[in-house]
Design a protein around this motif. Structure first.
Motif, PDB file in Angstrom:
ATOM      1  N   GLU A 156      12.775   0.876  -0.727  1.00 53.79           N
ATOM      2  CA  GLU A 156      11.686   0.019  -1.207  1.00 53.79           C
ATOM      3  C   GLU A 156      10.722  -0.360  -0.083  1.00 53.79           C
ATOM      4  OE1 GLU A 156      15.388  -2.768  -0.975  1.00 53.79           O
ATOM      5  OE2 GLU A 156      14.938  -0.663  -1.422  1.00 53.79           O
ATOM      6  N   TYR A 157      11.231  -0.428   1.146  1.00 59.08           N
ATOM      7  CA  TYR A 157      10.357  -0.738   2.280  1.00 59.08           C
ATOM      8  C   TYR A 157       9.459   0.466   2.581  1.00 59.08           C
ATOM      9  CZ  TYR A 157      13.456  -4.722   3.091  1.00 59.08           C
ATOM     10  OH  TYR A 157      14.179  -5.877   2.941  1.00 59.08           O
ATOM     11  N   ARG A 158      10.036   1.636   2.516  1.00 57.64           N
ATOM     12  CA  ARG A 158       9.258   2.847   2.758  1.00 57.64           C
ATOM     13  C   ARG A 158       8.195   3.042   1.682  1.00 57.64           C
ATOM     14  NH1 ARG A 158      12.013   6.632   6.126  1.00 57.64           N
ATOM     15  NH2 ARG A 158      14.009   5.833   6.861  1.00 57.64           N
ATOM     16  N   GLU A 159       8.556   2.739   0.449  1.00 60.19           N
ATOM     17  CA  GLU A 159       7.605   2.871  -0.651  1.00 60.19           C
ATOM     18  C   GLU A 159       6.420   1.937  -0.466  1.00 60.19           C
ATOM     19  OE1 GLU A 159       9.772   2.217  -4.229  1.00 60.19           O
ATOM     20  OE2 GLU A 159      10.825   4.150  -4.142  1.00 60.19           O
ATOM     21  N   LEU A 160       6.709   0.689  -0.107  1.00 62.03           N
ATOM     22  CA  LEU A 160       5.615  -0.253   0.126  1.00 62.03           C
ATOM     23  C   LEU A 160       4.743   0.221   1.278  1.00 62.03           C
ATOM     24  CD1 LEU A 160       4.473  -3.240  -0.489  1.00 62.03           C
ATOM     25  CD2 LEU A 160       5.602  -3.779   1.663  1.00 62.03           C
ATOM     26  N   GLN A 161       5.363   0.680   2.347  1.00 62.59           N
ATOM     27  CA  GLN A 161       4.613   1.172   3.492  1.00 62.59           C
ATOM     28  C   GLN A 161       3.647   2.279   3.084  1.00 62.59           C
ATOM     29  OE1 GLN A 161       6.742   3.472   6.557  1.00 62.59           O
ATOM     30  NE2 GLN A 161       5.793   2.141   8.084  1.00 62.59           N
ATOM     31  N   ASN A 162       4.118   3.210   2.286  1.00 65.33           N
ATOM     32  CA  ASN A 162       3.278   4.324   1.855  1.00 65.33           C
ATOM     33  C   ASN A 162       2.134   3.853   0.966  1.00 65.33           C
ATOM     34  OD1 ASN A 162       4.834   6.215   3.239  1.00 65.33           O
ATOM     35  ND2 ASN A 162       6.187   6.582   1.492  1.00 65.33           N
ATOM     36  N   VAL A 163       2.430   2.929   0.060  1.00 64.83           N
ATOM     37  CA  VAL A 163       1.401   2.421  -0.855  1.00 64.83           C
ATOM     38  C   VAL A 163       0.316   1.673  -0.089  1.00 64.83           C
ATOM     39  CG1 VAL A 163       0.957   0.743  -2.694  1.00 64.83           C
ATOM     40  CG2 VAL A 163       2.874   2.322  -2.900  1.00 64.83           C
ATOM     41  N   VAL A 164       0.724   0.808   0.833  1.00 67.14           N
ATOM     42  CA  VAL A 164      -0.255   0.026   1.583  1.00 67.14           C
ATOM     43  C   VAL A 164      -1.029   0.909   2.549  1.00 67.14           C
ATOM     44  CG1 VAL A 164      -0.585  -1.926   3.145  1.00 67.14           C
ATOM     45  CG2 VAL A 164       1.128  -2.068   1.342  1.00 67.14           C
ATOM     46  N   ARG A 165      -0.365   1.899   3.126  1.00 65.13           N
ATOM     47  CA  ARG A 165      -1.078   2.818   4.019  1.00 65.13           C
ATOM     48  C   ARG A 165      -2.164   3.575   3.267  1.00 65.13           C
ATOM     49  NH1 ARG A 165       2.501   6.607   7.704  1.00 65.13           N
ATOM     50  NH2 ARG A 165       2.855   4.534   8.616  1.00 65.13           N
ATOM     51  N   GLU A 166      -1.836   4.042   2.082  1.00 66.94           N
ATOM     52  CA  GLU A 166      -2.835   4.749   1.269  1.00 66.94           C
ATOM     53  C   GLU A 166      -3.988   3.816   0.905  1.00 66.94           C
ATOM     54  OE1 GLU A 166      -3.095   7.294  -2.933  1.00 66.94           O
ATOM     55  OE2 GLU A 166      -1.199   6.401  -2.273  1.00 66.94           O
ATOM     56  N   PHE A 167      -3.659   2.586   0.534  1.00 70.25           N
ATOM     57  CA  PHE A 167      -4.684   1.606   0.193  1.00 70.25           C
ATOM     58  C   PHE A 167      -5.578   1.320   1.401  1.00 70.25           C
ATOM     59  CE2 PHE A 167      -5.969  -2.910   0.056  1.00 70.25           C
ATOM     60  CZ  PHE A 167      -6.716  -2.909  -1.116  1.00 70.25           C
ATOM     61  N   ALA A 168      -4.977   1.170   2.565  1.00 68.91           N
ATOM     62  CA  ALA A 168      -5.749   0.888   3.772  1.00 68.91           C
ATOM     63  C   ALA A 168      -6.708   2.029   4.094  1.00 68.91           C
ATOM     64  CB  ALA A 168      -4.806   0.627   4.949  1.00 68.91           C
ATOM     65  N   ASN A 169      -6.218   3.249   3.971  1.00 68.79           N
ATOM     66  CA  ASN A 169      -7.038   4.415   4.304  1.00 68.79           C
ATOM     67  C   ASN A 169      -8.139   4.675   3.285  1.00 68.79           C
ATOM     68  OD1 ASN A 169      -5.572   4.965   6.633  1.00 68.79           O
ATOM     69  ND2 ASN A 169      -4.158   6.343   5.594  1.00 68.79           N
ATOM     70  N   GLU A 170      -7.828   4.476   2.010  1.00 70.26           N
ATOM     71  CA  GLU A 170      -8.760   4.869   0.948  1.00 70.26           C
ATOM     72  C   GLU A 170      -9.657   3.747   0.458  1.00 70.26           C
ATOM     73  OE1 GLU A 170      -6.663   6.812  -2.201  1.00 70.26           O
ATOM     74  OE2 GLU A 170      -5.843   8.385  -0.889  1.00 70.26           O
ATOM     75  N   VAL A 171      -9.213   2.496   0.600  1.00 70.80           N
ATOM     76  CA  VAL A 171      -9.994   1.376   0.071  1.00 70.80           C
ATOM     77  C   VAL A 171     -10.574   0.502   1.185  1.00 70.80           C
ATOM     78  CG1 VAL A 171      -9.927  -0.700  -1.366  1.00 70.80           C
ATOM     79  CG2 VAL A 171      -8.652   1.342  -2.063  1.00 70.80           C
ATOM     80  N   ILE A 172      -9.736   0.137   2.161  1.00 77.27           N
ATOM     81  CA  ILE A 172     -10.199  -0.771   3.216  1.00 77.27           C
ATOM     82  C   ILE A 172     -11.086  -0.067   4.233  1.00 77.27           C
ATOM     83  CG2 ILE A 172      -9.508  -2.351   5.040  1.00 77.27           C
ATOM     84  CD1 ILE A 172      -6.901  -2.840   3.530  1.00 77.27           C
ATOM     85  N   ASP A 173     -10.622   1.054   4.749  1.00 81.16           N
ATOM     86  CA  ASP A 173     -11.316   1.721   5.843  1.00 81.16           C
ATOM     87  C   ASP A 173     -12.764   2.082   5.525  1.00 81.16           C
ATOM     88  OD1 ASP A 173     -11.421   2.873   8.473  1.00 81.16           O
ATOM     89  OD2 ASP A 173     -11.299   4.840   7.526  1.00 81.16           O
ATOM     90  N   PRO A 174     -13.080   2.599   4.327  1.00 82.92           N
ATOM     91  CA  PRO A 174     -14.469   2.987   4.058  1.00 82.92           C
ATOM     92  C   PRO A 174     -15.481   1.841   4.102  1.00 82.92           C
ATOM     93  CG  PRO A 174     -12.985   4.057   2.505  1.00 82.92           C
ATOM     94  CD  PRO A 174     -12.170   3.036   3.234  1.00 82.92           C
ATOM     95  N   VAL A 175     -15.019   0.597   3.927  1.00 81.03           N
ATOM     96  CA  VAL A 175     -15.959  -0.527   3.912  1.00 81.03           C
ATOM     97  C   VAL A 175     -15.839  -1.409   5.150  1.00 81.03           C
ATOM     98  CG1 VAL A 175     -16.001  -0.555   1.394  1.00 81.03           C
ATOM     99  CG2 VAL A 175     -14.380  -2.039   2.590  1.00 81.03           C
ATOM    100  N   SER A 176     -14.896  -1.107   6.033  1.00 80.39           N
ATOM    101  CA  SER A 176     -14.620  -1.978   7.170  1.00 80.39           C
ATOM    102  C   SER A 176     -15.810  -2.115   8.110  1.00 80.39           C
ATOM    103  CB  SER A 176     -13.420  -1.455   7.957  1.00 80.39           C
ATOM    104  OG  SER A 176     -12.229  -1.618   7.242  1.00 80.39           O
ATOM    105  N   ALA A 177     -16.412  -1.007   8.478  1.00 83.94           N
ATOM    106  CA  ALA A 177     -17.504  -1.058   9.457  1.00 83.94           C
ATOM    107  C   ALA A 177     -18.680  -1.874   8.933  1.00 83.94           C
ATOM    108  CB  ALA A 177     -17.950   0.360   9.807  1.00 83.94           C
ATOM    109  N   GLN A 178     -18.984  -1.742   7.648  1.00 85.14           N
ATOM    110  CA  GLN A 178     -20.123  -2.471   7.090  1.00 85.14           C
ATOM    111  C   GLN A 178     -19.853  -3.965   7.015  1.00 85.14           C
ATOM    112  OE1 GLN A 178     -22.996  -0.639   6.404  1.00 85.14           O
ATOM    113  NE2 GLN A 178     -23.903  -2.692   6.453  1.00 85.14           N
ATOM    114  N   HIS A 179     -18.659  -4.331   6.572  1.00 76.44           N
ATOM    115  CA  HIS A 179     -18.324  -5.759   6.531  1.00 76.44           C
ATOM    116  C   HIS A 179     -18.334  -6.352   7.939  1.00 76.44           C
ATOM    117  CE1 HIS A 179     -17.560  -6.654   2.371  1.00 76.44           C
ATOM    118  NE2 HIS A 179     -16.736  -5.635   2.232  1.00 76.44           N
TER     119      HIS A 179
END
Length: 386
Positions: free
Chosen positions: A12-35
């Motif tokens: 369950e820890y590995r699963e969360l890690q993978n989910v959050v990593r994907e979210f960080a790469n696909e959702v957070i990273d594209p808007v980080s520089a602008q914010h």
């Protein structure tokens, strides 16, 4: 959990890690520089983190939480901080400084009233401890709360308060002087102040070196009145209770710092394998490869430290020394790695569009916030009986 083998995390820890990593790469990273450039709070990202349950990770289901633990929470912070420290500190402060005081010290009525919104991420809360002359020095606290009938009348100011002025901030818990102890020292208590309280003013945001997408304000209380039942925890135990919150928070900050340090390694490996100088990839130069190797060693040590502290916390053991060590090691690893990553990137590392430039600006506060490196050294020495 104190004998957790951190190299063999449960699924369950590995699963969360993978989910959050994907979210960080696909959702957070594209808007980080602008914010970061615009100094804007990432409401759309925070909303999605709330929907994912990240703000509820270490809380019981009865308060809207995910019934997880601080290890899960730290893993999530690591993955987010790899790409954006502002978003990571928004989550860390929302959980560790905003909701945790109410969970640990609140009455059942206070928990039922405030926690569901905080654990869902639909609302945020702040932690009002630091003043111009008071942070580590509790005796210098000047904010006051005086009893008048069924109310506390509060006056004073706080500074550097995270998540205190967003559109979704619902409350700030303040430490305030509520009287005098028998030994003549100040009696300091914690009191919940809703954001819409008359006399509670959120001053203009700071112009910071880093964490530009994180919300940080000075706060002022001018005859702000709140019900006496807004007292959080036992009267006179406000500062002591907040010290416990800070100790837990140092584990979370260490996880965040580890993520930042890891992000610098990731970017440096990628860049070194792509950048060609004098006919060779710069990764082929020992000066570069050794620098990256040392960066990776720092990350490994930092991760071992924060996970060890988290495991002791979960097991109900005394984790104070481990928390201080983790905060010290991880924050210095983040700053050292950010400096080295910027050097590896050369001129590009000085451009804000690159992650390493943001890490360079963001990481310095990790050696200051929630207890400076000097404070951590003092506390470690004290734990050793020095």
């Amino acid at each position: 959990m104190s004998d957790l083998n951190i190299s063999q995390l449960p699924e369950e820890y590995r699963e969360l890690q993978n989910v959050v990593r994907e979210f960080a790469n696909e959702v957070i990273d594209p808007v980080s520089a602008q914010h970061d450039k615009d100094h804007t709070f990432p409401y759309e990202v925070v909303s999605q983190m709330g929907e994912m349950g990240l703000f509820g990770l270490p809380f019981p289901e009865q308060y809207g939480g995910m019934d997880g633990d601080y290890l899960l929470f730290g893993i999530a912070l690591e993955e987010i901080a790899r790409v954006d420290q502002s978003v990571a500190i928004t989550l860390e402060a929302g959980v560790g400084l905003g909701a945790m005081p109410i969970y640990h010290f609140g009455t059942e009525e206070q928990k039922q009233k405030y926690l569901p919104d905080l654990t869902s991420g639909t609302k945020l809360a702040g932690f009002g401890l630091t003043e111009a002359d008071a942070g580590s020095d509790a005796g210098a606290t000047r904010t006051t709360a005086v009893e008048e009938g069924d109310e506390w009348v509060m006056n004073g100011s706080k500074q550097f308060i995270t998540n205190s002025g967003t559109d979704i901030t619902s409350l700030v818990t303040f430490t305030a002087v509520t009287g005098q102890r028998e030994d003549g020292k100040k009696e300091i208590s914690a009191i919940i102040v809703p954001s819409d309280t008359p006399g509670f003013t959120v001053e203009p945001a700071y112009d910071k070196v880093g964490w530009n997408a994180s919300d940080t304000h000075p706060l002022t209380l001018a005859n702000a009145r709140v019900p006496k039942e807004n007292l959080l925890g036992e009267r006179g135990r406000g500062y002591a209770n907040f010290l416990h919150i800070l100790t837990e928070g140092r584990v979370a900050i260490a996880a965040l710092a580890t993520g930042a340090a890891q992000g610098c390694v990731d970017e440096s490996v990628k860049y070194a394998n792509e950048r060609v100088s004098m006919g060779r990839k710069i990764s082929e130069y020992q000066a570069i490869s050794f620098k990256v190797a040392r960066m990776e060693a720092r990350v490994h040590a930092a991760r071992l430290a924060w996970m060890d502290a988290a495991a002791k916390m979960i097991a109900g053991e005394d984790f104070r020394k481990e928390a201080y060590i983790a905060k010290l090691i991880a924050s210095e690893a983040a700053m050292d790695n950010a400096r080295d990553a910027t050097q590896i990137h050369g001129g590009y590392g000085f451009m804000n569009e690159y992650r390493v430039a943001r890490h360079y600006r963001d990481s310095k506060i990790l050696e200051i916030g929630e207890g400076t490196s000097e404070v951590q050294l003092m506390l470690i020495a004290r734990e050793l009986g020095l």
